[in-house]
Design a protein around this motif. Structure first.
Motif, PDB file in Angstrom:
ATOM      1  N   TYR A   1      31.035  31.452  34.589  1.00 25.05           N
ATOM      2  CA  TYR A   1      29.754  30.940  35.060  1.00 25.05           C
ATOM      3  C   TYR A   1      29.747  30.681  36.563  1.00 25.05           C
ATOM      4  O   TYR A   1      28.763  30.157  37.099  1.00 25.05           O
ATOM      5  CB  TYR A   1      29.409  29.632  34.335  1.00 25.05           C
TER       6      TYR A   1
ATOM      7  N   ARG B   1      25.781  28.075  31.772  1.00 27.77           N
ATOM      8  CA  ARG B   1      25.600  29.445  31.258  1.00 27.77           C
ATOM      9  C   ARG B   1      24.195  29.951  31.546  1.00 27.77           C
ATOM     10  O   ARG B   1      24.011  31.099  31.994  1.00 27.77           O
ATOM     11  CB  ARG B   1      25.870  29.471  29.746  1.00 27.77           C
TER      12      ARG B   1
ATOM     13  N   LEU C   1      35.332  29.560  30.787  1.00 26.67           N
ATOM     14  CA  LEU C   1      33.873  29.566  30.876  1.00 26.67           C
ATOM     15  C   LEU C   1      33.398  29.193  32.277  1.00 26.67           C
ATOM     16  O   LEU C   1      32.440  29.779  32.792  1.00 26.67           O
ATOM     17  CB  LEU C   1      33.286  28.599  29.844  1.00 26.67           C
TER      18      LEU C   1
ATOM     19  N   ALA D   1      29.626  34.958  26.765  1.00 28.57           N
ATOM     20  CA  ALA D   1      30.563  33.842  26.820  1.00 28.57           C
ATOM     21  C   ALA D   1      31.646  34.007  25.760  1.00 28.57           C
ATOM     22  O   ALA D   1      32.829  33.721  26.014  1.00 28.57           O
ATOM     23  CB  ALA D   1      29.823  32.525  26.614  1.00 28.57           C
TER      24      ALA D   1
ATOM     25  N   GLN E   1      25.164  33.940  24.899  1.00 30.26           N
ATOM     26  CA  GLN E   1      26.336  33.443  24.188  1.00 30.26           C
ATOM     27  C   GLN E   1      27.331  34.558  23.873  1.00 30.26           C
ATOM     28  O   GLN E   1      28.546  34.317  23.838  1.00 30.26           O
ATOM     29  CB  GLN E   1      25.908  32.747  22.894  1.00 30.26           C
TER      30      GLN E   1
END
Length: 294
Positions: free
Chosen positions: A71, A28, A67, A38, A35
């Motif tokens: 990413y 990340r 995720l 995400a 966050q």
């Protein structure tokens, strides 16, 4: 090197989940995302991402895949390794064993990891490793730290050590390679009789094909590993990185991550190089044992 406690409050974290969470955190940050972004990809709250990155919750495969896509982790093998690690962590969390009844969550986690391990490398400066201790040695070791009226707790510690030692035997025993400083063999824990029996037990353990003991003699002079004792646990499962554990009566500290575990593996190798051979170590153990019984 990164050091983290095994539990906090009533929440449950595991070594494998922290490894996985740490990898996702690195991805990340490399992607330059926070966050909140995400959490949007998971249709969840930001708090969930934080818990995942710190290893407080088990990981769902769809969340890992989402995720990784966010990413821009495009290596299929990397994603597959993360999924294998998540599956292994879920299985470990559900595993049932005698240690589940223990009051200390950090001790439960360590014993569960030890039970699942394929190999252990141990370095001890002042004490005989727990897996090698006789009941009288363990009692003598813990009595100074426990109130004299708490005999039940002392016997609980002895029983936990005894149950852990079952991993040295059976069809699939734990492979243990231990390096012990000579001081631990000469320290009169419990007196000469107790130490004499402890040394005789060590000698018997060296006859097991899965146990290898080396002694670091006083004459070696300066040596690596003065920072303290540690155990390195290795696993058969693909994707499971070695973990390093610092043992304590009431606490557990883990050193985690591929680079950190590799550093400790290198340190253990250097300790082996300056220690006596297994054969010469047995000769020294026997010699000290004779001194105890003289």
């Amino acid at each position: 090197m990164t050091q983290r406690r095994a539990n906090t409050g009533n929440r449950v974290t595991t070594v494998l989940a922290r490894q996985l969470g740490g990898q996702l955190l690195a991805f990340r940050e490399a992607a330059g995302l926070n966050q909140s972004r995400a959490a949007e990809a998971l249709s969840s709250q930001t708090a969930k991402v934080g818990k995942m990155e710190q290893g407080w919750v088990p990981f769902r495969d769809p969340d890992i895949i989402a995720l990784c896509k966010l990413y821009a982790v495009e290596d299929d093998e990397v994603v597959a390794d993360l999924l294998r690690l998540a599956k292994l962590d879920r299985e470990r969390r559900k595993a049932k064993g005698w240690w589940n009844a223990l009051d200390q969550g950090n001790l439960r986690e360590y014993i569960a990891m030890e039970d699942a391990a394929l190999k252990m490398r141990a370095w001890q400066l002042s004490l005989v490793p727990g897996l090698f201790q006789t009941p009288d040695y363990t009692r003598s070791m813990v009595v100074p730290d426990i109130a004299t009226d708490d005999i039940g707790h002392i016997e609980q510690i002895v029983d936990v050590r005894r149950r852990r030692q079952a991993r040295l035997y059976g069809d699939d025993p734990l492979q243990v390679h231990a390096v012990i400083w000579e001081a631990a063999l000469r320290q009169l824990i419990g007196g000469r009789q107790t130490m004499g029996k402890q040394l005789a037990h060590l000698r018997e353990l060296t006859e097991l094909t899965n146990v290898q003991i080396q002694v670091l003699p006083f004459r070696a002079g300066g040596y690596p590993g003065v920072g303290g004792p540690f155990n390195i646990l290795s696993f058969a499962e693909e994707g499971a990185v070695d973990v390093v554990h610092m043992d304590g009566l009431r606490s557990t500290v883990w050193v985690e991550g591929a680079e950190e575990s590799a550093a400790y593996a290198g340190l253990f190798g250097r300790l082996c190089a300056v220690s006596l051979s297994p054969y010469d170590s047995v000769q020294l153990i026997e010699s000290i044992g004779k001194e105890m019984s003289a």
